[in-house]
Design an enzyme around this catalytic site. Structure first.
Site, PDB file in Angstrom:
ATOM      1  N   LEU A  74      -7.662   5.604   5.715  1.00 11.79           N
ATOM      2  CA  LEU A  74      -6.496   6.398   6.110  1.00 11.79           C
ATOM      3  C   LEU A  74      -6.573   6.932   7.549  1.00 11.79           C
ATOM      4  O   LEU A  74      -6.092   8.023   7.848  1.00 11.79           O
ATOM      5  CB  LEU A  74      -6.257   7.545   5.110  1.00 11.79           C
ATOM      6  CG  LEU A  74      -5.914   7.087   3.683  1.00 11.79           C
ATOM      7  CD1 LEU A  74      -5.869   8.264   2.719  1.00 11.79           C
ATOM      8  CD2 LEU A  74      -4.588   6.323   3.640  1.00 11.79           C
ATOM      9  N   CYS A 131      -4.838   7.523  -3.081  1.00 11.68           N
ATOM     10  CA  CYS A 131      -5.992   7.318  -2.219  1.00 11.68           C
ATOM     11  C   CYS A 131      -7.200   6.916  -3.042  1.00 11.68           C
ATOM     12  O   CYS A 131      -7.546   7.581  -4.009  1.00 11.68           O
ATOM     13  CB  CYS A 131      -6.309   8.600  -1.452  1.00 11.68           C
ATOM     14  SG  CYS A 131      -7.773   8.417  -0.467  1.00 11.68           S
TER      15      CYS A 131
HETATM   16  C1  LIG Z   1      -5.211  -2.451   6.050  1.00 12.70           C
HETATM   17  C2  LIG Z   1      -4.414  -1.694   5.019  1.00 12.70           C
HETATM   18  C3  LIG Z   1      -4.100  -0.347   5.236  1.00 12.70           C
HETATM   19  C4  LIG Z   1      -3.358   0.372   4.289  1.00 12.70           C
HETATM   20  N1  LIG Z   1      -3.035   1.685   4.526  1.00 12.70           N
HETATM   21  C5  LIG Z   1      -2.265   2.358   3.624  1.00 12.70           C
HETATM   22  C6  LIG Z   1      -1.837   3.700   3.875  1.00 12.70           C
HETATM   23  O1  LIG Z   1      -2.124   4.298   4.927  1.00 12.70           O
HETATM   24  N2  LIG Z   1      -1.099   4.329   2.917  1.00 12.70           N
HETATM   25  C7  LIG Z   1      -0.731   3.703   1.743  1.00 12.70           C
HETATM   26  O2  LIG Z   1      -0.056   4.314   0.905  1.00 12.70           O
HETATM   27  N3  LIG Z   1      -1.103   2.420   1.491  1.00 12.70           N
HETATM   28  C8  LIG Z   1      -1.842   1.742   2.398  1.00 12.70           C
HETATM   29  N4  LIG Z   1      -2.193   0.436   2.146  1.00 12.70           N
HETATM   30  C9  LIG Z   1      -1.739  -0.225   0.907  1.00 12.70           C
HETATM   31  C10 LIG Z   1      -0.499  -1.094   1.157  1.00 12.70           C
HETATM   32  O3  LIG Z   1       0.577  -0.330   1.632  1.00 12.70           O
HETATM   33  C11 LIG Z   1      -0.081  -1.839  -0.142  1.00 12.70           C
HETATM   34  O4  LIG Z   1       0.215  -0.887  -1.143  1.00 12.70           O
HETATM   35  C12 LIG Z   1      -1.186  -2.764  -0.648  1.00 12.70           C
HETATM   36  O5  LIG Z   1      -1.818  -3.419   0.423  1.00 12.70           O
HETATM   37  C13 LIG Z   1      -0.658  -3.803  -1.634  1.00 12.70           C
HETATM   38  O6  LIG Z   1       0.326  -4.633  -1.038  1.00 12.70           O
HETATM   39  P1  LIG Z   1      -0.027  -6.084  -0.406  1.00 12.70           P
HETATM   40  O7  LIG Z   1      -0.792  -6.824  -1.467  1.00 12.70           O
HETATM   41  O8  LIG Z   1       1.312  -6.680  -0.099  1.00 12.70           O
HETATM   42  O9  LIG Z   1      -0.849  -5.824   0.795  1.00 12.70           O
HETATM   43  C14 LIG Z   1      -2.941  -0.290   3.092  1.00 12.70           C
HETATM   44  C15 LIG Z   1      -3.268  -1.637   2.883  1.00 12.70           C
HETATM   45  C16 LIG Z   1      -3.978  -2.343   3.832  1.00 12.70           C
HETATM   46  C17 LIG Z   1      -4.291  -3.788   3.568  1.00 12.70           C
END
Ligand SMILES: Cc1cc2nc3c(=O)[nH]c(=O)nc-3n(C[C@H](O)[C@H](O)[C@H](O)COP(=O)(O)O)c2cc1C
Length: 304
Positions: A74, A131
């Protein structure tokens, strides 16, 4: 005939249901050279806290067979820098700006939500209660129903903006957590966040990341996310935003068919920075081929 892709969530209209997932699209600026942000339904920015946060030690990303594990922790620039340095850029675009936020404790959640509520150019808040680091009581709010209830209630009291609660997949009944959010006045829920995971270097016997565990995202989690969205859609009346492993229009359409009102694109942005706009175009083409005039006819059309 050009089909309508417009969807409504809370008091907001989205020109199409494709949003970016927090943490995978920076603050929009970084991707604006690849994607015209005006084309997107919305931009969900990197998770924001009151004060800047350094995040976890490197390495913070590891590529898996069909996805990635991250331990960013984060990291972010904090509220003031977002307001002064990032928002002036974002406000130039005709898209919904959604700020993903979190706090170290409940007071911080409430304070940042209150501050974000005063920013005219922020259209919606996405409260991250998922988180993966669960060291304090409030870090567990995504896992414990009564903590979640109290947190959503108190945040709801300080903002009139569209409030989306982003849920963790680490619970036995995600639909129940969504129902709690609905009962306490959330306008929508988004799901899923990453799934805790590990990867080990067998020579050093250490984690391949700077921390023992990280969060798994990408195609590997799509079937889990799709099931979670479907279960949640049946339990709540508020819109559900689907997230998890969406890399193509076909993936996005599956989430819409099981009832997601919108979807977020995460890891796919790292593979193809134009994934969002290509997915919007693919959805439009599908509607034309299937002779569907309004995307809302497709949403929730799953046949059992
Ligand atoms: C590098 C990275 C950073 C992320 N940072 C956050 C964040 O700051 N807050 C949050 O709620 N989710 C965060 N996520 C989660 C994504 O928003 C998402 O919920 C998760 O990656 C699943 O979706 P995807 O499979 O399409 O990546 C992060 C994911 C990745 C890969």
């Amino acid at each position: 005939m050009i089909p309508s892709l417009e969807v409504k969530i809370g008091n907001l209209t989205f020109k199409n249901p494709v949003l970016t997932a927090s943490g995978t699209f920076g603050y929009g600026l970084e991707y604006s050279q690849f994607v015209d942000l005006n084309l997107l339904g919305g931009v969900v920015v990197k998770g924001l806290s009151l004060r800047p946060k350094q995040g976890n030690p490197p390495p913070r990303i590891y590529e898996t067979a069909c996805g990635m594990i991250n331990s960013i922790g984060l990291q972010n620039i904090g509220f003031e820098a977002f307001k002064n340095e990032k928002l002036p850029f974002l406000r130039k675009y005709k898209t919904n700006i959604i700020v993903n936020f979190f706090g170290e404790n409940l007071d911080e959640y409430i304070e940042i939500a209150y501050l974000l509520d005063s920013l005219e150019d922020v259209h919606a808040l996405e409260m991250n209660v998922s988180c993966p680091n669960k060291t304090t009581e409030w870090r567990k709010m995504g896992l414990e129903p009564e903590l979640l209830r109290k947190a959503v209630k108190e945040v709801r009291a300080v903002t009139k903006k569209t409030l989306i609660v982003k849920l963790s997949p680490q619970v036995t009944d995600i639909a129940l957590m969504a129902k709690i959010c609905e009962d306490e006045g959330a306008d929508a829920v988004s799901l899923i966040n990453t799934i805790p995971a590990m990867v080990i270097d067998i020579k050093t016997r250490k984690s391949m990341l700077g921390t023992p565990t990280g969060g798994l995202s990408g195609p590997a989690i799509k079937p889990i996310a799709l099931r979670a969205v479907w279960e949640t859609v049946q339990a709540v009346k508020i819109p559900v935003i689907g997230i998890g492993g969406i890399v193509s229009a076909e993936d996005a359409l599956q989430f819409l068919i099981v009832g997601a009102k919108a979807i977020q694109i995460g890891t796919a942005n790292f593979i193809n920075p134009r994934a969002t706009v290509e997915i919007i175009e693919g959805i439009k083409q599908f509607l034309i081929e299937e002779n569907i005039k309004d995307i809302n006819e497709l949403i929730g059309s799953f046949i059992q």
